[in-house]
Scaffold this motif. Sequence first.
Motif, PDB file in Angstrom:
ATOM      1  N   ARG B 252       4.891 -43.989  23.342  1.00  0.00           N
ATOM      2  CA  ARG B 252       4.278 -44.096  22.022  1.00  0.00           C
ATOM      3  C   ARG B 252       2.819 -43.716  22.068  1.00  0.00           C
ATOM      4  NH1 ARG B 252       6.841 -49.803  20.785  1.00  0.00           N
ATOM      5  NH2 ARG B 252       8.975 -49.152  20.405  1.00  0.00           N
ATOM      6  N   VAL B 253       2.108 -44.166  23.094  1.00  0.00           N
ATOM      7  CA  VAL B 253       0.695 -43.790  23.218  1.00  0.00           C
ATOM      8  C   VAL B 253       0.594 -42.270  23.259  1.00  0.00           C
ATOM      9  CG1 VAL B 253      -1.325 -43.831  24.700  1.00  0.00           C
ATOM     10  CG2 VAL B 253       0.003 -45.898  24.396  1.00  0.00           C
ATOM     11  N   GLY B 254       1.422 -41.669  24.109  1.00  0.00           N
ATOM     12  CA  GLY B 254       1.371 -40.215  24.257  1.00  0.00           C
ATOM     13  C   GLY B 254       1.655 -39.509  22.952  1.00  0.00           C
ATOM     14  N   ARG B 255       2.712 -39.945  22.272  1.00  0.00           N
ATOM     15  CA  ARG B 255       3.081 -39.280  21.022  1.00  0.00           C
ATOM     16  C   ARG B 255       1.992 -39.476  19.968  1.00  0.00           C
ATOM     17  NH1 ARG B 255       9.288 -40.946  20.889  1.00  0.00           N
ATOM     18  NH2 ARG B 255       8.262 -42.816  21.598  1.00  0.00           N
ATOM     19  N   PHE B 256       1.466 -40.695  19.918  1.00  0.00           N
ATOM     20  CA  PHE B 256       0.434 -40.963  18.914  1.00  0.00           C
ATOM     21  C   PHE B 256      -0.810 -40.119  19.178  1.00  0.00           C
ATOM     22  CE2 PHE B 256      -3.164 -43.014  17.021  1.00  0.00           C
ATOM     23  CZ  PHE B 256      -2.689 -43.309  15.762  1.00  0.00           C
ATOM     24  N   LEU B 257      -1.221 -40.063  20.442  1.00  0.00           N
ATOM     25  CA  LEU B 257      -2.426 -39.295  20.762  1.00  0.00           C
ATOM     26  C   LEU B 257      -2.223 -37.823  20.447  1.00  0.00           C
ATOM     27  CD1 LEU B 257      -3.677 -40.891  24.075  1.00  0.00           C
ATOM     28  CD2 LEU B 257      -4.369 -41.346  21.741  1.00  0.00           C
ATOM     29  N   GLY B 258      -1.038 -37.317  20.784  1.00  0.00           N
ATOM     30  CA  GLY B 258      -0.748 -35.908  20.498  1.00  0.00           C
ATOM     31  C   GLY B 258      -0.805 -35.654  19.005  1.00  0.00           C
ATOM     32  N   LEU B 408       2.834 -25.890  19.056  1.00  0.00           N
ATOM     33  CA  LEU B 408       3.807 -25.532  20.095  1.00  0.00           C
ATOM     34  C   LEU B 408       3.233 -25.875  21.460  1.00  0.00           C
ATOM     35  CD1 LEU B 408       6.580 -24.304  20.217  1.00  0.00           C
ATOM     36  CD2 LEU B 408       5.545 -22.075  20.542  1.00  0.00           C
ATOM     37  N   TRP B 409       1.959 -25.597  21.573  1.00  0.00           N
ATOM     38  CA  TRP B 409       1.295 -25.807  22.848  1.00  0.00           C
ATOM     39  C   TRP B 409       1.150 -27.299  23.125  1.00  0.00           C
ATOM     40  CZ3 TRP B 409      -4.469 -26.249  22.885  1.00  0.00           C
ATOM     41  CH2 TRP B 409      -4.944 -26.421  24.172  1.00  0.00           C
ATOM     42  N   GLN B 410       0.884 -28.053  22.072  1.00  0.00           N
ATOM     43  CA  GLN B 410       0.708 -29.499  22.246  1.00  0.00           C
ATOM     44  C   GLN B 410       2.061 -30.175  22.478  1.00  0.00           C
ATOM     45  OE1 GLN B 410      -2.407 -30.900  21.925  1.00  0.00           O
ATOM     46  NE2 GLN B 410      -1.744 -32.964  22.406  1.00  0.00           N
ATOM     47  N   ALA B 411       3.061 -29.777  21.680  1.00  0.00           N
ATOM     48  CA  ALA B 411       4.347 -30.469  21.755  1.00  0.00           C
ATOM     49  C   ALA B 411       5.242 -29.897  22.847  1.00  0.00           C
ATOM     50  CB  ALA B 411       5.051 -30.369  20.403  1.00  0.00           C
ATOM     51  N   ARG B 412       5.016 -28.632  23.207  1.00  0.00           N
ATOM     52  CA  ARG B 412       5.866 -27.932  24.189  1.00  0.00           C
ATOM     53  C   ARG B 412       7.342 -28.074  23.822  1.00  0.00           C
ATOM     54  NH1 ARG B 412       2.204 -26.775  28.223  1.00  0.00           N
ATOM     55  NH2 ARG B 412       0.446 -28.183  28.181  1.00  0.00           N
ATOM     56  N   ASP B 413       7.625 -28.024  22.554  1.00  0.00           N
ATOM     57  CA  ASP B 413       8.987 -28.215  22.099  1.00  0.00           C
ATOM     58  C   ASP B 413       9.107 -27.481  20.760  1.00  0.00           C
ATOM     59  OD1 ASP B 413      11.306 -29.083  20.899  1.00  0.00           O
ATOM     60  OD2 ASP B 413      11.089 -31.158  21.562  1.00  0.00           O
ATOM     61  N   VAL B 415      11.480 -27.138  18.555  1.00  0.00           N
ATOM     62  CA  VAL B 415      12.071 -27.855  17.427  1.00  0.00           C
ATOM     63  C   VAL B 415      11.062 -28.856  16.850  1.00  0.00           C
ATOM     64  CG1 VAL B 415      13.944 -29.372  16.700  1.00  0.00           C
ATOM     65  CG2 VAL B 415      14.372 -27.578  18.388  1.00  0.00           C
ATOM     66  N   LEU B 416      10.437 -29.630  17.753  1.00  0.00           N
ATOM     67  CA  LEU B 416       9.483 -30.634  17.302  1.00  0.00           C
ATOM     68  C   LEU B 416       8.301 -29.962  16.585  1.00  0.00           C
ATOM     69  CD1 LEU B 416       8.695 -33.618  17.293  1.00  0.00           C
ATOM     70  CD2 LEU B 416       7.456 -33.217  19.409  1.00  0.00           C
ATOM     71  N   ALA B 417       7.773 -28.893  17.209  1.00  0.00           N
ATOM     72  CA  ALA B 417       6.643 -28.181  16.603  1.00  0.00           C
ATOM     73  C   ALA B 417       7.040 -27.648  15.232  1.00  0.00           C
ATOM     74  CB  ALA B 417       6.186 -27.043  17.512  1.00  0.00           C
ATOM     75  N   GLY B 418       8.263 -27.115  15.157  1.00  0.00           N
ATOM     76  CA  GLY B 418       8.755 -26.584  13.893  1.00  0.00           C
ATOM     77  C   GLY B 418       8.842 -27.663  12.832  1.00  0.00           C
ATOM     78  N   LEU B 419       9.332 -28.834  13.239  1.00  0.00           N
ATOM     79  CA  LEU B 419       9.469 -29.941  12.297  1.00  0.00           C
ATOM     80  C   LEU B 419       8.106 -30.383  11.769  1.00  0.00           C
ATOM     81  CD1 LEU B 419      12.199 -32.263  13.864  1.00  0.00           C
ATOM     82  CD2 LEU B 419      12.253 -31.089  11.668  1.00  0.00           C
ATOM     83  N   VAL B 420       7.157 -30.542  12.705  1.00  0.00           N
ATOM     84  CA  VAL B 420       5.817 -31.002  12.302  1.00  0.00           C
ATOM     85  C   VAL B 420       5.170 -29.964  11.387  1.00  0.00           C
ATOM     86  CG1 VAL B 420       3.534 -31.654  13.117  1.00  0.00           C
ATOM     87  CG2 VAL B 420       5.550 -32.377  14.381  1.00  0.00           C
ATOM     88  N   LEU B 421       5.310 -28.690  11.770  1.00  0.00           N
ATOM     89  CA  LEU B 421       4.715 -27.621  10.974  1.00  0.00           C
ATOM     90  C   LEU B 421       5.330 -27.622   9.574  1.00  0.00           C
ATOM     91  CD1 LEU B 421       2.722 -25.284  11.231  1.00  0.00           C
ATOM     92  CD2 LEU B 421       4.630 -23.803  11.793  1.00  0.00           C
ATOM     93  N   GLY B 422       6.650 -27.761   9.537  1.00  0.00           N
ATOM     94  CA  GLY B 422       7.338 -27.801   8.249  1.00  0.00           C
ATOM     95  C   GLY B 422       6.827 -28.950   7.400  1.00  0.00           C
ATOM     96  N   ALA B 423       6.677 -30.112   8.034  1.00  0.00           N
ATOM     97  CA  ALA B 423       6.209 -31.287   7.303  1.00  0.00           C
ATOM     98  C   ALA B 423       4.795 -31.052   6.773  1.00  0.00           C
ATOM     99  CB  ALA B 423       6.228 -32.502   8.219  1.00  0.00           C
ATOM    100  N   LEU B 424       3.945 -30.444   7.611  1.00  0.00           N
ATOM    101  CA  LEU B 424       2.560 -30.187   7.190  1.00  0.00           C
ATOM    102  C   LEU B 424       2.526 -29.212   6.022  1.00  0.00           C
ATOM    103  CD1 LEU B 424       0.648 -29.922  10.566  1.00  0.00           C
ATOM    104  CD2 LEU B 424       0.481 -31.705   8.846  1.00  0.00           C
ATOM    105  N   LEU B 425       3.351 -28.149   6.137  1.00  0.00           N
ATOM    106  CA  LEU B 425       3.372 -27.162   5.058  1.00  0.00           C
ATOM    107  C   LEU B 425       3.887 -27.803   3.778  1.00  0.00           C
ATOM    108  CD1 LEU B 425       4.613 -23.918   6.824  1.00  0.00           C
ATOM    109  CD2 LEU B 425       2.309 -24.536   6.110  1.00  0.00           C
TER     110      LEU B 425
END
Lengths: 228, 828
Positions: B252-258, B408-413, B415-425
């Motif tokens: 959780r710490v890692g995910r939150f910080l990222g 992508l660089w932060q999440a190295r994933d 799908v996850l990067a895509g999801l976050v980007l989608g949510a932000l957009l």
Amino acid sequence: MEHTVLQAQSLSKTVAAPHGDGPDLSLLDDVSLSVSAGEAVAVIGPSGAGKSTLLGLLAGLDQSTDGSVEMFGASLNALDEDGRAALRRGRVGFVFQNFQLLPGLSAQENVKLTLELAGTANSDARAAEALAAVGLAERAQHVPAQLSGGEQQRVALARAFAVKPQLLFADEPTGNLDQATGETIADQLFALRDQSGCALVLVTHDSTLAARCDRRLVMRGGRLDAAD
Amino acid sequence: MPLIDSLRRGVGSALAAEGRVVVFALALAVAAVSGVGFFTERVGGALSARADDMLGGDLLLRDNHPLPEVVASEIETLDLQFVSLLTFPSVALNADDDSALVSVKVVEAGYPLRGELATSTARFGGESLTGDIPEPGEFWVEERLLSELGAELGDTLYVGSLGFPVTRVITYESDRGGSLFQIAPRVMFNRADLAAAELLGEGSRVRYTTQLVGDVNALETLQESLSEQAHPGLRVETVSDARPQVQNSLDRVGRFLGMAAMLTVLVAGAAVAVSLQEQVARASDEAAVRRAFGATHREVLLRVLRLLGWQAALGIVIGLVLGLALQGAISSVLSFLFTTELPAPGAGPVIAGAATAIVTLAGFGLPAVLGIQRVPVMRVLRKEMGAPPPAAWAVIGSAVLALAVLLLWQARDVVLAGLVLGALLGATAVLYALAAGLQWLAGRVAGNLRPGWRFGVAAIARRGAAGRLQLTATGLGLLSMLLLSTVGTDLLRTWQRELPADLPNLFLVNVQTDAADDVQARLEELTGDAVEIYPMTRGRLVALNGTPVTPEDFPEEARRTVGREWNLTSSETLRADNIITAGEWWEPGAQVSEVSLEDELAVRMGVSLGDTLTLRVAGVDVDATITSLREVDWDNFKPNFFAILHPSVREGLATTFMTSVRLNDNQRDGAVADIVRDYPGVTALDVRSLIERISGLIDAGASAVRYTLVLTLLAGAVVLIAGVQASTAVRVRESALQRVLGASRDEVRWSVLGEFATLGAAAGIVAAVVATLAGQLVARLVFDVTLTPSIWPLIVGPVGSGAGLALAGWLAARGAASQPPGVLLRRL
């Protein structure tokens, strides 16, 4: 006799020399004049004579170092900034050499600005009317960048006359325009003034334009030389 | 000194007007990314080393046989450091031949490679960390073995053929692992004595463990090669297999910080976008004059790019200093946790920070900057002629691309990067649409307001696309701040809940049936509170729906659990902290052969309601049908059970009782010893050390979260300032004209305040609503915690941002109200 709307007594304006070196610089020296209701007065003179400084002091935009100004019978010297602004509101119009339209606003919104300030009802309709009066009904929704210089100055005229002012200050209103356009603007300015019957203080170095006024005052080196 | 001169000029130009905002926004983005990078690399590294402590190494190999030769030689080839241990159950005897079941650990020099071993040289004496292991010819044992056998330090105990004096009491073994309730007390001795012990006969249940540390890549290589080779029985364990409480907290710490770092970058990016647009507009005059005098497009562009270069450089330097300070602060908070110096900061976060600045600047600012080439030369004559604004697709496309790269660089994933980007957009689109709606509304209601306020509100309607951009950026900033604050605060609260003040620190197991009532009564008297005592029996799954099964019949992820003996309890009623997720809890008084299973285990095993489990308890087989599945909170440190039997199923089975309580040192003093003396079978497990260490970890995570939150809040503030500053010039001009045309100072003030307060409050409402909804989603999906819905964001958001924006706007435009209109006019 017509009553006086504007009276200046022994106006002087000095500013400190740049960097505080040397004596103060005199921009205006002991200028007195008066303007009657409905009268058109031209202030002419070469560049740097102090014409615009005089206009600023007469309109209460700036404060003199010495002397006094009365507008509509009220002493500007006795009023603070807000008091002077309240005096101008809805009664004084301006036309500037560089138009001073707000770039983000459409022509109609620019005109509406003064009407809103004056608390005029139906400001949208009144702004549209004022634009129609200068032949710009079709351009009401255009922003300044989409208008020519002449059109911009016509919007400025509409803005100035929309509130039906008693006194209009015009600072080189044709200075930024070619001769033909300048003449059109001058025609419109004087036509609108005739309709409204307001007094006009016109600062210009164009003697033809000045000739259309009732009276001409000549400035040189910060002093009012003589009536022309 | 031409170098110093040009440096001074460069820095000066970079920091002029909007440049300051660009530099500061970049600095915050760099600080967030590098600070989090430094944290993850240094403190995070040390923290996961803490989790490594649980393993005793970075990687663990376990087998029921000695390490295969081929694996041993590969470990040597890869230059990995390792120690080998043996653990097995045995029996310890005292001089009177009283016996106790023990868990023997045979260690060699170097143990443990990671983590700590704490011992005491006096019973109940102060513990101290040790780098030693037992010398040949001595035993180190746990206190409860001494209690069980009525022995003292220095007494000789017997294990196998060995008879050695006990020289130290083991108080903490970080790699002990396993369930607290299954472990017999520890006896530790030196490997040199192993042969003489004669304990490793046929059928002995020995576990061979190899703890490994070394280069990350080498460890990965080993893991890969082990997964390719077939070594039946050899199990590889990593940090992720370690104690779940710690792992969850770390994750959780890692995910939150990222997430915080990325949101900070996004918000800083928005500030950069808004400020650069204004900076370019301001640079347009100069560009037009240069072009008029013969400068080429390229020369004009290069000049602006050089300026941006200075801003990027300054942003990076300031950001890295901030980032270092940030991690320094976190490290110092955590210094008590680490006995050794933290590793020095590496170059990784520095490079990451610098790259972030450049990507952010390019992604969010390039379209505006390239526009400088399109400034018409005519601008020298007609000031209102500017460069056409960059195409919307270019602005959005370039920002999205930059964000995608960073995510992508932060999440190295992907799908996850895509999801976050989608949510932000999505959030951006919602904010933009709402901004347009607000403009429409402002145009409608302005006429009904008092004069000063009316100009302000009408101004919102007049701002057009630039206003929508500003409102969207402001909303994004607020959204990030509110989202992180609510999620962050709740994470902290969840962690605190994981270790509540009344957390049990003493477990009593093996309480015999005839002792249960008395032990419960004594503990209740001691604590002055109700104490729950649970019947417990141990059984192994031997058949499913009547068919005999072995662990191999189950999916990989269930084999370990199925292969172990389960702790079984029984209860008439459902515990409050267990939640039925499927089926129904049994009716009181019924006589049924039923069992309630933990829901995640059921999924792992592939069993469901209606399946019948056959459990072998002390040689007796009992059948029970699954009639309910339960969600169990494993993080609560209370006795938790995979399977709860109906009381009628447990009847006749060998049963002991267990309980857990929290006792302070005064309560503990003597009382526990009395219970253990009166009921020698009772085993007392003291988990104070463990709790202390886990709470240290949680404090570490909490401080990291707090510091990163501050950074994001700062970035949010910068985007607000950027938005305000971007429109200051227009507002000053408007204010000046209003003054000339007769508006009073108060009206000008109200106009500015009205516009900004309305903007801020509107952006605040939207951001608070979106943040509240998004917070619930993020908490559930990303952090696996339940967010307590709160009304505060909905109050703090609009009020705070309305007031903040009004203040910022007022400060920026105050000049227009205080100077004579004549002076203002000359400046226009």
